[in-house]
Design an enzyme around this catalytic site. Structure first.
Site, PDB file in Angstrom:
ATOM      1  N   SER A  29       0.827  -1.220   0.000  1.00 20.22           N
ATOM      2  CA  SER A  29       0.000   0.000   0.000  1.00 20.22           C
ATOM      3  C   SER A  29       0.855   1.261   0.000  1.00 20.22           C
ATOM      4  CB  SER A  29      -0.929   0.011   1.225  1.00 20.22           C
ATOM      5  OG  SER A  29      -0.185  -0.195   2.408  1.00 20.22           O
ATOM      6  N   ASN A 116      -2.247  -2.837  13.096  1.00 23.86           N
ATOM      7  CA  ASN A 116      -3.705  -2.690  13.026  1.00 23.86           C
ATOM      8  C   ASN A 116      -4.209  -1.471  13.797  1.00 23.86           C
ATOM      9  OD1 ASN A 116      -3.475  -5.015  11.593  1.00 23.86           O
ATOM     10  ND2 ASN A 116      -4.486  -6.350  13.088  1.00 23.86           N
ATOM     11  N   THR A 161     -40.008  26.876 -10.036  1.00 25.72           N
ATOM     12  CA  THR A 161     -40.290  25.499  -9.641  1.00 25.72           C
ATOM     13  C   THR A 161     -40.493  24.782 -10.970  1.00 25.72           C
ATOM     14  OG1 THR A 161     -42.675  25.845  -9.516  1.00 25.72           O
ATOM     15  CG2 THR A 161     -41.448  26.147  -7.469  1.00 25.72           C
ATOM     16  N   HIS A 162     -40.051  23.546 -11.058  1.00 28.17           N
ATOM     17  CA  HIS A 162     -40.095  22.783 -12.322  1.00 28.17           C
ATOM     18  C   HIS A 162     -39.336  23.516 -13.439  1.00 28.17           C
ATOM     19  CE1 HIS A 162     -43.487  20.586 -10.410  1.00 28.17           C
ATOM     20  NE2 HIS A 162     -43.814  21.796  -9.998  1.00 28.17           N
ATOM     21  N   SER A 283     -13.002  27.397 -26.580  1.00 33.09           N
ATOM     22  CA  SER A 283     -13.074  26.222 -27.434  1.00 33.09           C
ATOM     23  C   SER A 283     -11.921  26.271 -28.430  1.00 33.09           C
ATOM     24  CB  SER A 283     -14.407  26.220 -28.171  1.00 33.09           C
ATOM     25  OG  SER A 283     -14.316  25.455 -29.360  1.00 33.09           O
ATOM     26  N   LYS A 289     -16.791  30.820 -28.107  1.00 36.79           N
ATOM     27  CA  LYS A 289     -17.184  30.098 -26.886  1.00 36.79           C
ATOM     28  C   LYS A 289     -16.456  30.534 -25.633  1.00 36.79           C
ATOM     29  CE  LYS A 289     -19.480  26.855 -26.447  1.00 36.79           C
ATOM     30  NZ  LYS A 289     -19.697  25.517 -26.923  1.00 36.79           N
ATOM     31  N   ASN A 291     -16.677  28.727 -21.959  1.00 36.49           N
ATOM     32  CA  ASN A 291     -17.347  27.606 -21.296  1.00 36.49           C
ATOM     33  C   ASN A 291     -17.198  27.633 -19.775  1.00 36.49           C
ATOM     34  OD1 ASN A 291     -18.056  26.572 -23.832  1.00 36.49           O
ATOM     35  ND2 ASN A 291     -16.070  25.547 -24.016  1.00 36.49           N
ATOM     36  N   GLU A 296     -18.971  22.892 -14.371  1.00 32.70           N
ATOM     37  CA  GLU A 296     -19.220  21.603 -15.040  1.00 32.70           C
ATOM     38  C   GLU A 296     -18.373  20.493 -14.415  1.00 32.70           C
ATOM     39  OE1 GLU A 296     -20.049  21.881 -19.600  1.00 32.70           O
ATOM     40  OE2 GLU A 296     -18.673  23.476 -19.071  1.00 32.70           O
ATOM     41  N   TYR A 323      -9.665  -6.947  12.483  1.00 32.82           N
ATOM     42  CA  TYR A 323      -9.043  -6.367  11.293  1.00 32.82           C
ATOM     43  C   TYR A 323      -8.942  -7.392  10.162  1.00 32.82           C
ATOM     44  CZ  TYR A 323      -5.645  -4.455   8.047  1.00 32.82           C
ATOM     45  OH  TYR A 323      -5.041  -4.013   6.903  1.00 32.82           O
ATOM     46  N   GLN A 328      -7.344  -2.199   3.926  1.00 38.59           N
ATOM     47  CA  GLN A 328      -6.328  -1.403   3.230  1.00 38.59           C
ATOM     48  C   GLN A 328      -6.947  -0.642   2.056  1.00 38.59           C
ATOM     49  OE1 GLN A 328      -2.230  -2.875   2.937  1.00 38.59           O
ATOM     50  NE2 GLN A 328      -2.529  -2.935   0.736  1.00 38.59           N
ATOM     51  N   LYS A 331      -8.214   3.490   1.891  1.00 41.34           N
ATOM     52  CA  LYS A 331      -7.444   4.736   1.783  1.00 41.34           C
ATOM     53  C   LYS A 331      -7.655   5.486   0.482  1.00 41.34           C
ATOM     54  CE  LYS A 331      -4.343   2.797   4.960  1.00 41.34           C
ATOM     55  NZ  LYS A 331      -5.260   1.614   4.944  1.00 41.34           N
TER      56      LYS A 331
HETATM   57  N1  ARG Z   1      -1.345  -1.423   5.187  1.00 40.86           N
HETATM   58  C1  ARG Z   1      -2.270  -1.957   6.123  1.00 40.86           C
HETATM   59  C2  ARG Z   1      -3.606  -1.253   5.962  1.00 40.86           C
HETATM   60  O1  ARG Z   1      -3.658  -0.296   5.304  1.00 40.86           O
HETATM   61  C3  ARG Z   1      -1.756  -1.736   7.502  1.00 40.86           C
HETATM   62  C4  ARG Z   1      -2.252  -2.768   8.492  1.00 40.86           C
HETATM   63  C5  ARG Z   1      -1.730  -4.093   8.133  1.00 40.86           C
HETATM   64  N2  ARG Z   1      -2.030  -5.050   9.114  1.00 40.86           N
HETATM   65  C6  ARG Z   1      -1.855  -6.341   8.903  1.00 40.86           C
HETATM   66  N3  ARG Z   1      -2.137  -7.156   9.856  1.00 40.86           N
HETATM   67  N4  ARG Z   1      -1.469  -6.817   7.729  1.00 40.86           N
HETATM   68  O2  ARG Z   1      -4.611  -1.658   6.496  1.00 40.86           O
END
Ligand code: ARG
Length: 464
Positions: A29, A116, A161-162, A283, A289, A291, A296, A323, A328, A331
């Site tokens: 990660s 964890n 409205t509408h 454009s 144009k 824009n 948008e 966990y 992971q 993120k």
């Molecule tokens: N990179 C892991 C995550 O984002 C960190 C925790 C990993 N824990 C494990 N027991 N493999 O969740």
């Protein structure tokens, strides 16, 4: 990202072969979680200080670890840190570098914790900071809307409205409607922050640790309101991320609706507003144009954030305690939601004060579509006619107006009186746009006096 380092895994002891090269790549990660380096280091320094506080490591050792981590932070910020995919994530990258820099003492940092509780802590620290930054820019946008509302409290536009002309309203009132939505969004972020600001650290892998840790102490060092009450819950649930993305989706939904109006209003057909050139693009083929790219794009980007919300809900559902590596995957959607929202709010906060209002076009549009028909019906009610009958009478007058190409206010008194004998000369005040607007004079209404009061209330709320 390089891989000069040999893949000496912290769990190597139990394994008889090294990780498959693609699995290493697939499970890492670091490509995205390196973004958590500041939080990871802050969390580790607090953990080391807590370990020393309760005597698990010495004060000297904690000092060495903290100094080492601070140096690593500086290294990262100078762009000199050599991120390793073999070391999988931000936690192991930093820990390995610490050991490399300070030696044996560095190996003590991970006492009484797990990745964890570490990752859950990092993520909460990150989101807390981001919520604070988002609230600042959201506040700037709210203030900008109130400023425009103040400037344009007396500006008449057709309310719809509408998407059909309904009644004349104050453009300031319209701006305050957007501010009201964002004010609720702001409250939602602050409310979410309360549940974000709870500390997982100390939950360790899932069950807590056999060391006599002081979680209140680490929580205090990190500015958390309290340590999480249940270790299994602390390491596993990402409801705080989901809750944030739900709040973010609502903000993006509001910005998307607002965008749609800005796009319509800046078209030649409406011509209500002019967006400054610096917020527009041209454009490559059509020289005429200009824009409205910014609204948008924001309208388009709202879909991403809602998509992330759904991904996260699907990520969480079906996971057993505690966990799982699934987490992971929390993120990237979170980071992208934060970035998308931050960018959208910023560009709106910059753009809104610079919107130019075309007063003539707005008033002319309000003059069309019989926007004061309800005022005439209300007038007849005040003259003693039941509302349903008044509605019918005005409907006939409108029908006549459509056939003659005349607004109600453009008819003569004699013409109006053919629909009801109760109509007198005082009707014309009621049929005027300003009269109609001023008549809606109660809390929450569009009368300029009410808009002024609403502005004062909003300003007071925004300075609290
Ligand atoms: N990179 C892991 C995550 O984002 C960190 C925790 C990993 N824990 C494990 N027991 N493999 O969740």
């Amino acid at each position: 990202m390089t891989d000069s380092k040999p893949a000496a895994k912290p769990w190597g002891g139990r394994f008889t072969e090294s990780t498959d090269a693609f699995v290493e790549e697939f499970t890492a990660s670091i490509r995205f979680d390196h973004r958590l380096y500041r939080q990871d280091i802050a969390g580790s320094i607090a953990h080391a200080r807590m370990l020393a506080h309760v005597g698990i490591i010495s004060a000297d050792e904690a000092g060495t670890i903290s100094a080492g981590l601070e140096d690593i932070q500086a290294e990262i910020e100078r762009g000199e840190f050599d991120w390793s995919v073999a070391l999988e994530d931000i936690h192991m990258n930093i820990e390995a570098r610490l050991i490399e820099r300070v030696g044996e003492t560095g190996k003590k940092l991970h006492t009484g914790r797990s990745r964890n509780d570490q990752v859950a802590t990092d993520l909460r620290l990150y989101l807390r900071d981001e919520i604070d930054a988002l609230c600042t820019v959201l506040h700037r946008l709210q203030t900008a809307l109130v400023d425009v509302a103040e400037r344009e409290a007396d500006t008449i536009m057709p309310g719809f409205t509408h998407l059909q002309v309904a009644m004349p309203i104050s453009f300031g009132h319209h701006m305050l409607a957007w501010e009201a939505m964002l004010a609720r969004d702001h409250e939602r972020l602050l409310d979410c922050r309360k549940r974000v600001n709870v500390m997982p650290l100390g939950a360790a892998a899932l069950a807590g640790t056999s060391f006599p840790i002081d979680r209140a102490y680490s929580a205090q060092l990190l500015g958390f309101d309290a340590p999480a009450g249940n270790s299994l819950d602390a390491v596993s649930d990402r409801d705080f991320v989901i809750e944030f993305c739900a709040a973010a989706s609502l903000i993006m939904m509001h910005l998307s609706r607002f965008s749609e109006e800005l796009i319509l209003w800046s078209s030649a057909q409406f011509n209500f507003i002019e967006l400054p050139d610096r917020f527009c693009t041209g454009s490559s083929i059509m020289p005429q144009k200009k824009n409205p790219d910014v609204p948008e794009l924001v309208r388009g980007k709202s879909g991403r954030v809602t998509g992330h919300l759904i991904s996260l809900l699907m990520l969480m559902k079906g996971q057993p305690l505690a966990y799982n590596k699934d987490n992971q995957e929390d993120k990237e959607p979170l980071f992208d939601s934060v970035d998308t929202l931050a960018g959208s709010l910023r560009v709106f906060a910059d753009m809104v004060p610079a919107i130019e209002v075309n007063h003539t076009a707005m008033a002319a549009a309000a003059q069309q579509g019989f926007s004061t028909a309800t005022d005439l019906a209300d007038y007849l009610v005040r003259k003693g006619i039941a509302f349903r009958d008044a509605h019918e009478i005005v409907g006939r007058a409108v029908r006549f107006g459509i056939d003659e190409g005349k607004d109600l206010s453009e008819m003569t008194l004699e013409q109006l009186q053919t629909f009801s004998g109760s109509i007198e000369a005082d009707v014309f005040e009621v049929l005027s746009l300003t009269g109609s607007m001023a008549a809606r004079n109660h809390a929450g209404g569009t009368a300029p006096a009410q808009v002024t009061a609403a502005i004062a209330a909003a300003r007071q709320r925004l300075t609290r």
